[in-house]
Write a protein that holds these residues in place. Structure first.
Motif, PDB file in Angstrom:
ATOM      1  N   UNK A  23       0.837  -1.206   0.000  1.00 37.79           N
ATOM      2  CA  UNK A  23       0.000   0.000   0.000  1.00 37.79           C
ATOM      3  C   UNK A  23       0.869   1.252   0.000  1.00 37.79           C
ATOM      4  N   UNK A  24       1.897   1.270   0.831  1.00 34.96           N
ATOM      5  CA  UNK A  24       2.795   2.423   0.876  1.00 34.96           C
ATOM      6  C   UNK A  24       3.449   2.638  -0.484  1.00 34.96           C
ATOM      7  N   UNK A  25       3.909   1.554  -1.121  1.00 35.90           N
ATOM      8  CA  UNK A  25       4.549   1.636  -2.430  1.00 35.90           C
ATOM      9  C   UNK A  25       3.581   2.230  -3.460  1.00 35.90           C
ATOM     10  N   UNK A  26       2.391   1.646  -3.591  1.00 32.28           N
ATOM     11  CA  UNK A  26       1.458   2.081  -4.625  1.00 32.28           C
ATOM     12  C   UNK A  26       0.917   3.482  -4.368  1.00 32.28           C
ATOM     13  N   UNK A  27       0.717   3.860  -3.119  1.00 36.60           N
ATOM     14  CA  UNK A  27       0.290   5.225  -2.832  1.00 36.60           C
ATOM     15  C   UNK A  27       1.392   6.216  -3.181  1.00 36.60           C
ATOM     16  N   UNK A  28       2.638   5.859  -2.866  1.00 37.54           N
ATOM     17  CA  UNK A  28       3.763   6.743  -3.205  1.00 37.54           C
ATOM     18  C   UNK A  28       3.920   6.868  -4.718  1.00 37.54           C
ATOM     19  N   UNK A  29       3.841   5.765  -5.424  1.00 36.26           N
ATOM     20  CA  UNK A  29       4.061   5.761  -6.873  1.00 36.26           C
ATOM     21  C   UNK A  29       2.946   6.482  -7.624  1.00 36.26           C
ATOM     22  N   UNK A  89       8.861   5.501  -8.097  1.00 35.26           N
ATOM     23  CA  UNK A  89       9.056   4.045  -8.101  1.00 35.26           C
ATOM     24  C   UNK A  89      10.407   3.711  -7.491  1.00 35.26           C
ATOM     25  N   UNK A  90      11.447   4.373  -7.969  1.00 38.95           N
ATOM     26  CA  UNK A  90      12.799   4.112  -7.446  1.00 38.95           C
ATOM     27  C   UNK A  90      12.891   4.425  -5.952  1.00 38.95           C
ATOM     28  N   UNK A  91      12.352   5.583  -5.556  1.00 41.37           N
ATOM     29  CA  UNK A  91      12.415   6.007  -4.156  1.00 41.37           C
ATOM     30  C   UNK A  91      11.657   5.051  -3.237  1.00 41.37           C
ATOM     31  N   UNK A  92      10.604   4.415  -3.743  1.00 44.29           N
ATOM     32  CA  UNK A  92       9.788   3.507  -2.938  1.00 44.29           C
ATOM     33  C   UNK A  92      10.319   2.075  -2.954  1.00 44.29           C
ATOM     34  N   UNK A  93      11.424   1.828  -3.673  1.00 48.10           N
ATOM     35  CA  UNK A  93      12.055   0.511  -3.661  1.00 48.10           C
ATOM     36  C   UNK A  93      11.754  -0.367  -4.852  1.00 48.10           C
ATOM     37  N   UNK A  94      10.994   0.148  -5.832  1.00 46.81           N
ATOM     38  CA  UNK A  94      10.711  -0.615  -7.042  1.00 46.81           C
ATOM     39  C   UNK A  94      11.794  -0.396  -8.083  1.00 46.81           C
ATOM     40  N   UNK A 111       7.663  -0.736 -15.158  1.00 48.38           N
ATOM     41  CA  UNK A 111       8.337  -0.793 -13.866  1.00 48.38           C
ATOM     42  C   UNK A 111       8.018  -2.124 -13.197  1.00 48.38           C
ATOM     43  N   UNK A 112       8.667  -2.383 -12.066  1.00 51.19           N
ATOM     44  CA  UNK A 112       8.326  -3.536 -11.238  1.00 51.19           C
ATOM     45  C   UNK A 112       8.127  -3.060  -9.805  1.00 51.19           C
ATOM     46  N   UNK A 113       7.120  -3.638  -9.134  1.00 52.01           N
ATOM     47  CA  UNK A 113       6.854  -3.271  -7.749  1.00 52.01           C
ATOM     48  C   UNK A 113       7.769  -4.044  -6.805  1.00 52.01           C
ATOM     49  N   UNK A 114       7.518  -3.955  -5.518  1.00 47.40           N
ATOM     50  CA  UNK A 114       8.366  -4.597  -4.516  1.00 47.40           C
ATOM     51  C   UNK A 114       8.384  -6.115  -4.628  1.00 47.40           C
ATOM     52  N   UNK A 115       7.312  -6.699  -5.186  1.00 46.12           N
ATOM     53  CA  UNK A 115       7.196  -8.146  -5.323  1.00 46.12           C
ATOM     54  C   UNK A 115       7.586  -8.648  -6.711  1.00 46.12           C
TER      55      UNK A 115
END
Length: 126
Positions: A23-29, A89-94, A111-115
């Motif tokens: 959720x944190x990743x997708x909200x940030x992105x 994306x980069x800042x959130x770890x993707x 892009x690719x997400x955390x998973x």
């Protein structure tokens, strides 16, 4: 008889291994808030749309992602420009896996997400 639907896609589901981090990743992105829903058999984090009756939406759910971008690619609307979203994306770890790509309705980047889910960050034209 015409059975052509208004939208070819009616709902998306993105499997994630850690709901809170995803959720944190997708909200940030995306720059958009997701709505947590724990009322069903599985928790969900729902992508919000202006009119749920008319818009195509989806959610995150606890599941097993495809390995390293091998599953389908889900393109998501983002706030701001594609370049800004790529930085988020980069800042959130993707990972960003392509440059910005121009298409008639706008611009996107793969892009690719955390998973390792394959996503596109999309900026609509105009």
């Amino acid at each position: 008889m015409n059975d052509t639907p208004k939208n070819a896609t009616v709902w998306i589901e993105i499997p994630v291994t850690d709901m809170d981090k995803a959720m944190q990743f997708y909200e940030a992105v995306t720059g958009l808030a997701l709505k947590r829903d724990d009322t069903g058999p599985n928790p969900m984090a729902i992508f919000q749309v202006e009119d749920p009756a008319l818009g195509v939406a989806g959610h995150l759910y606890p599941g097993t992602p495809a390995r390293n971008g091998e599953g389908p690619t889900i393109h998501l609307s983002v706030a701001g420009s594609v370049e800004e979203a790529m930085e988020r994306v980069r800042a959130a770890g993707g990972a960003v896996v392509s440059p910005a790509i121009e298409i008639p309705p706008g611009r996107f980047a793969y892009c690719m997400d955390l998973d390792g889910n394959s996503i596109g960050v999309f900026e609509a034209r105009g």
